[in-house]
Design a protein around this motif. Structure first.
Motif, PDB file in Angstrom:
ATOM      1  N   ALA A 107     -66.753  19.196 -69.880  1.00 44.49           N
ATOM      2  CA  ALA A 107     -66.357  18.460 -68.931  1.00 44.49           C
ATOM      3  C   ALA A 107     -67.005  19.139 -67.322  1.00 44.49           C
ATOM      4  O   ALA A 107     -67.546  18.603 -66.498  1.00 44.49           O
ATOM      5  CB  ALA A 107     -65.176  18.412 -68.714  1.00 44.49           C
ATOM      6  N   ILE A 108     -66.585  20.620 -67.417  1.00 41.16           N
ATOM      7  CA  ILE A 108     -67.349  21.279 -66.787  1.00 41.16           C
ATOM      8  C   ILE A 108     -69.271  20.781 -66.485  1.00 41.16           C
ATOM      9  O   ILE A 108     -69.851  20.356 -64.810  1.00 41.16           O
ATOM     10  CB  ILE A 108     -67.742  22.740 -66.400  1.00 41.16           C
ATOM     11  CG1 ILE A 108     -65.581  22.887 -65.602  1.00 41.16           C
ATOM     12  CG2 ILE A 108     -68.069  23.009 -65.628  1.00 41.16           C
ATOM     13  CD1 ILE A 108     -65.943  24.000 -65.799  1.00 41.16           C
ATOM     14  N   ARG A 109     -69.689  20.918 -68.082  1.00 37.88           N
ATOM     15  CA  ARG A 109     -71.123  20.370 -67.858  1.00 37.88           C
ATOM     16  C   ARG A 109     -71.383  19.677 -67.495  1.00 37.88           C
ATOM     17  O   ARG A 109     -72.217  18.500 -66.667  1.00 37.88           O
ATOM     18  CB  ARG A 109     -71.868  20.582 -69.103  1.00 37.88           C
ATOM     19  CG  ARG A 109     -72.707  20.364 -69.872  1.00 37.88           C
ATOM     20  CD  ARG A 109     -74.247  21.610 -68.992  1.00 37.88           C
ATOM     21  NE  ARG A 109     -75.307  20.562 -68.682  1.00 37.88           N
ATOM     22  CZ  ARG A 109     -76.375  21.688 -68.716  1.00 37.88           C
ATOM     23  NH1 ARG A 109     -75.894  21.844 -67.612  1.00 37.88           N
ATOM     24  NH2 ARG A 109     -77.148  20.856 -69.280  1.00 37.88           N
ATOM     25  N   ARG A 110     -70.988  18.220 -67.788  1.00 40.46           N
ATOM     26  CA  ARG A 110     -70.929  17.109 -66.906  1.00 40.46           C
ATOM     27  C   ARG A 110     -70.773  16.862 -66.231  1.00 40.46           C
ATOM     28  O   ARG A 110     -71.633  16.252 -65.144  1.00 40.46           O
ATOM     29  CB  ARG A 110     -69.955  15.984 -67.961  1.00 40.46           C
ATOM     30  CG  ARG A 110     -69.346  15.548 -69.595  1.00 40.46           C
ATOM     31  CD  ARG A 110     -70.276  14.899 -69.900  1.00 40.46           C
ATOM     32  NE  ARG A 110     -71.157  15.557 -71.335  1.00 40.46           N
ATOM     33  CZ  ARG A 110     -72.266  15.290 -71.352  1.00 40.46           C
ATOM     34  NH1 ARG A 110     -72.396  15.560 -70.582  1.00 40.46           N
ATOM     35  NH2 ARG A 110     -72.431  15.369 -72.653  1.00 40.46           N
TER      36      ARG A 110
ATOM     37  N   GLU B 159     -73.866  15.715 -63.254  1.00 42.54           N
ATOM     38  CA  GLU B 159     -73.795  14.411 -62.514  1.00 42.54           C
ATOM     39  C   GLU B 159     -74.189  15.310 -60.918  1.00 42.54           C
ATOM     40  O   GLU B 159     -74.350  14.227 -60.514  1.00 42.54           O
ATOM     41  CB  GLU B 159     -71.838  14.201 -61.998  1.00 42.54           C
ATOM     42  CG  GLU B 159     -72.065  12.697 -63.671  1.00 42.54           C
ATOM     43  CD  GLU B 159     -70.440  12.910 -63.577  1.00 42.54           C
ATOM     44  OE1 GLU B 159     -69.580  13.016 -62.762  1.00 42.54           O
ATOM     45  OE2 GLU B 159     -69.859  12.461 -65.111  1.00 42.54           O
ATOM     46  N   ALA B 160     -73.949  15.628 -60.686  1.00 39.20           N
ATOM     47  CA  ALA B 160     -74.707  16.505 -59.244  1.00 39.20           C
ATOM     48  C   ALA B 160     -75.165  16.794 -58.596  1.00 39.20           C
ATOM     49  O   ALA B 160     -75.575  17.089 -58.030  1.00 39.20           O
ATOM     50  CB  ALA B 160     -73.718  18.041 -59.073  1.00 39.20           C
ATOM     51  N   GLY B 161     -76.812  16.588 -59.921  1.00 39.58           N
ATOM     52  CA  GLY B 161     -78.442  16.537 -59.681  1.00 39.58           C
ATOM     53  C   GLY B 161     -78.655  17.445 -60.075  1.00 39.58           C
ATOM     54  O   GLY B 161     -79.704  18.194 -59.948  1.00 39.58           O
ATOM     55  N   GLN B 162     -77.199  18.862 -60.487  1.00 38.69           N
ATOM     56  CA  GLN B 162     -78.020  20.731 -60.468  1.00 38.69           C
ATOM     57  C   GLN B 162     -78.834  20.014 -62.101  1.00 38.69           C
ATOM     58  O   GLN B 162     -79.468  21.392 -62.327  1.00 38.69           O
ATOM     59  CB  GLN B 162     -76.845  20.991 -60.372  1.00 38.69           C
ATOM     60  CG  GLN B 162     -76.685  21.412 -59.133  1.00 38.69           C
ATOM     61  CD  GLN B 162     -78.151  22.234 -57.833  1.00 38.69           C
ATOM     62  OE1 GLN B 162     -78.782  22.379 -58.000  1.00 38.69           O
ATOM     63  NE2 GLN B 162     -78.714  20.898 -56.881  1.00 38.69           N
TER      64      GLN B 162
ATOM     65  N   VAL C  80     -68.865  25.813 -57.720  1.00 44.65           N
ATOM     66  CA  VAL C  80     -69.116  26.873 -59.113  1.00 44.65           C
ATOM     67  C   VAL C  80     -70.661  25.208 -59.199  1.00 44.65           C
ATOM     68  O   VAL C  80     -71.852  25.562 -59.623  1.00 44.65           O
ATOM     69  CB  VAL C  80     -68.462  26.303 -59.691  1.00 44.65           C
ATOM     70  CG1 VAL C  80     -68.887  26.913 -61.325  1.00 44.65           C
ATOM     71  CG2 VAL C  80     -67.812  28.076 -59.876  1.00 44.65           C
ATOM     72  N   ILE C  81     -69.458  24.220 -59.477  1.00 42.75           N
ATOM     73  CA  ILE C  81     -71.096  22.633 -60.137  1.00 42.75           C
ATOM     74  C   ILE C  81     -72.091  23.454 -59.071  1.00 42.75           C
ATOM     75  O   ILE C  81     -73.356  22.414 -59.421  1.00 42.75           O
ATOM     76  CB  ILE C  81     -70.434  22.070 -59.602  1.00 42.75           C
ATOM     77  CG1 ILE C  81     -69.342  21.516 -61.131  1.00 42.75           C
ATOM     78  CG2 ILE C  81     -71.534  20.429 -60.338  1.00 42.75           C
ATOM     79  CD1 ILE C  81     -68.815  20.356 -61.583  1.00 42.75           C
ATOM     80  N   LYS C  82     -71.746  23.247 -57.757  1.00 40.51           N
ATOM     81  CA  LYS C  82     -73.226  22.493 -56.665  1.00 40.51           C
ATOM     82  C   LYS C  82     -73.907  23.679 -56.796  1.00 40.51           C
ATOM     83  O   LYS C  82     -75.803  23.386 -56.822  1.00 40.51           O
ATOM     84  CB  LYS C  82     -72.274  22.581 -55.107  1.00 40.51           C
ATOM     85  CG  LYS C  82     -72.461  21.464 -54.607  1.00 40.51           C
ATOM     86  CD  LYS C  82     -71.704  21.122 -53.197  1.00 40.51           C
ATOM     87  CE  LYS C  82     -71.763  21.806 -52.270  1.00 40.51           C
ATOM     88  NZ  LYS C  82     -71.109  21.736 -51.430  1.00 40.51           N
ATOM     89  N   PHE C  83     -73.644  25.220 -56.926  1.00 38.68           N
ATOM     90  CA  PHE C  83     -74.524  25.971 -56.956  1.00 38.68           C
ATOM     91  C   PHE C  83     -74.625  26.293 -58.078  1.00 38.68           C
ATOM     92  O   PHE C  83     -74.863  28.171 -58.019  1.00 38.68           O
ATOM     93  CB  PHE C  83     -74.286  27.069 -55.599  1.00 38.68           C
ATOM     94  CG  PHE C  83     -73.286  26.227 -54.679  1.00 38.68           C
ATOM     95  CD1 PHE C  83     -72.397  26.786 -53.889  1.00 38.68           C
ATOM     96  CD2 PHE C  83     -74.606  25.792 -53.416  1.00 38.68           C
ATOM     97  CE1 PHE C  83     -71.574  26.140 -52.483  1.00 38.68           C
ATOM     98  CE2 PHE C  83     -74.179  25.847 -52.641  1.00 38.68           C
ATOM     99  CZ  PHE C  83     -73.197  25.373 -52.189  1.00 38.68           C
TER     100      PHE C  83
ATOM    101  N   PHE D   3     -75.769  30.113 -63.908  1.00 43.76           N
ATOM    102  CA  PHE D   3     -74.749  29.277 -64.393  1.00 43.76           C
ATOM    103  C   PHE D   3     -74.816  28.245 -65.275  1.00 43.76           C
ATOM    104  O   PHE D   3     -74.274  27.852 -66.099  1.00 43.76           O
ATOM    105  CB  PHE D   3     -73.230  28.889 -63.638  1.00 43.76           C
ATOM    106  CG  PHE D   3     -72.377  28.246 -63.602  1.00 43.76           C
ATOM    107  CD1 PHE D   3     -72.098  27.353 -63.944  1.00 43.76           C
ATOM    108  CD2 PHE D   3     -71.137  29.431 -64.640  1.00 43.76           C
ATOM    109  CE1 PHE D   3     -70.613  26.345 -64.683  1.00 43.76           C
ATOM    110  CE2 PHE D   3     -70.010  29.028 -65.150  1.00 43.76           C
ATOM    111  CZ  PHE D   3     -69.571  28.038 -64.777  1.00 43.76           C
ATOM    112  N   ARG D   4     -75.718  27.843 -64.906  1.00 41.07           N
ATOM    113  CA  ARG D   4     -76.400  25.968 -65.203  1.00 41.07           C
ATOM    114  C   ARG D   4     -76.913  26.912 -67.153  1.00 41.07           C
ATOM    115  O   ARG D   4     -76.295  25.470 -67.617  1.00 41.07           O
ATOM    116  CB  ARG D   4     -77.644  25.980 -64.405  1.00 41.07           C
ATOM    117  CG  ARG D   4     -78.047  24.591 -64.851  1.00 41.07           C
ATOM    118  CD  ARG D   4     -79.414  23.860 -64.067  1.00 41.07           C
ATOM    119  NE  ARG D   4     -80.150  25.340 -64.305  1.00 41.07           N
ATOM    120  CZ  ARG D   4     -81.498  24.807 -62.993  1.00 41.07           C
ATOM    121  NH1 ARG D   4     -81.741  23.923 -62.734  1.00 41.07           N
ATOM    122  NH2 ARG D   4     -82.259  25.833 -63.630  1.00 41.07           N
TER     123      ARG D   4
END
Lengths: 310, 310
Positions: B283-286, B290-293, A215-218, A223-224
């Protein structure tokens, strides 16, 4: 129109909005002195460390003494207690305003405590970032943003004008409206969108079949945008929903009705309904760009990407 | 790893994604020749006018002749018809890929038409803007973005590797996964968020008590983010929802359940439930940052605002 200079501005609460006001006042020379108070010792220490204001007081009572402009920058849920404490210490003719995201609840919490010799002009700057705390503020947060004022019935027009001048000095745009109407408008433009963003992030969080790292990568796919909204301060937003309950539930009800229309169209393979709906919403986006409230540069101008032909 | 150069890349469809690929290929020297076809005469004329590709063909059959890489950049709903037309004209060993936002439906639409002597490697670049058409593309659209590949069972590994090299040459990051899993991940990160954004904009559109101009003026508060999502191409999104129906309805159902939990908490004045929920989503936003997205610069770095102390 040059802004009338205040002698002493007192900021109660020293988070993102208060610290930005402090920087903006310094930048535009809008007051002789700015002082402040925060509830937590750590925040007070940080504010002193970075020289945010001329003096940081241990109590709100001390902070408002002699101030001709008092700005309440605490969570909406904390307003009543603060108002009760500062009321006996407010100077004659002081203007008291706030920056809370809901207005009816603030008026109900603060109004009854204030003495007759001050001018209460509730307000709400439509600006913010996902950060919190005294270090997060910056001078231009409010530039070209709307700052709404909801002066109660019979408010002193000179006081309202003076506050308006101050806010315009920070380069925000002022609009006045009824408090109840403010709360409905904000339920549409801000509160319900925030709740929906929180919900979508929560759905992703709970899903087991799709990993959180996926979810975070994509998450560049839409979603971002939701997660940026959902990273807002939890305290502030809890108080917003608790205090703007009726308008939020009103808009939420409509939202769910609309969602079921689209969900049904998907289930039934009704492409025409979907296409018509999406086409109509695109027009609203265009209007926002034209109103100068956003840019359509690629990626919001984030990356300075070369355009076609470069 | 240097990208193996293709001789002739054929772009079928010349919208945002195709035109960005054309620019990227030119920028990074990833092919000797790029040619294209679009269904509308107007698009073909524009593409010729701006020199987007070496040659613009009147039909897809002509465009794919002699191409060693064919990229289908048409709406998902148009894929089957295109695949049927180009199939007899594909060169021996050609790699055929696509950029559609759903993968199972594309495989079902395209796969049965393709001859055994080509390599079908469906793909999906997670990138885009709110614009459409041949003028909207730019070379760096895909830089540091994810580009997912869903090679079917038994796909030729050399072909997959060659396509991967091409995509990495455009500076995107490649990840492979099963088509069904792709569709579920995208339902979470993209499709359902888009539907929700469309719905929120639709609610604002219908509301009579709050004028559209107020919604637009005061839209910096969170609504603006929704409208950006809701300005996406209506044709593309209609096809996404029609073809990723099951996964979308799955996620939508969960979403509504979560929303009712929060709605109930608001109705009952349950601040603790709200606070806990909002804290967890932050926390998901953080993690995304961090994942650079994404960036947490103020206003997404939009305005270059001076930070505290500047």
């Amino acid at each position: 129109m040059s802004a009338p200079k205040f002698k002493r501005v007192a900021l109660i609460g020293l988070g993102l909005i208060a610290s930005s006001i402090a920087h903006a006042v310094k930048w535009k020379g809008l007051a002789d002195t700015v002082v402040g108070h925060a509830r937590s010792a750590e925040t007070r220490a940080t504010a002193r460390e970075i020289g945010l204001v001329a003096e940081v007081f241990e109590t709100p009572e001390e902070a408002v003494k002699g101030a001709d402009l008092v700005i309440l920058c605490v969570p909406v849920g904390a307003m009543a207690a603060v108002a009760e404490r500062i009321a006996p210490h407010l100077a004659e003719g002081a203007i008291v305003t706030d920056v809370g995201s809901v207005k009816q609840a603030v008026i109900e919490a603060v109004g009854p405590h204030l003495p007759a010799h001050v001018h209460f002009v509730p307000g709400h700057p439509l600006a913010g970032t996902e950060h919190s705390g005294p270090r997060s503020g910056f001078a231009t947060l409010f530039v070209n943003r709307w700052w709404l004022l909801t002066p109660p019935e019979g408010a002193n027009t000179a006081a309202v004008a003076r506050l308006r001048g101050f806010i315009e000095g920070i380069e925000a745009n002022v609009e006045e409206m009824e408090a109840a109407h403010h709360d409905l408008v904000l339920a549409v433009t801000s509160h319900t969108p925030h709740l929906i963003a929180y919900t979508m992030v929560g759905v992703a969080d709970h899903l087991r079949r799709v990993s959180q790292s996926e979810v975070i990568k994509f998450s560049a796919s839409g979603f971002r945008d939701f997660t940026r909204i959902a990273a807002s301060d939890p305290t502030m937003w809890r108080d917003v929903f608790l205090t703007n309950k009726d308008a939020t539930l009103d808009i939420l009800g409509r939202f769910t009705e609309e969602l079921f229309v689209l969900q049904r169209a998907i289930r039934m393979g009704d492409g025409d309904t979907l296409f018509d709906y999406f086409t109509r919403t695109r027009a609203i986006r265009r209007s926002i760009i034209e109103a100068g409230q956003d840019t359509d540069a690629p990626d919001f101008g984030r990356s300075g990407a070369p355009k076609a032909g470069e």
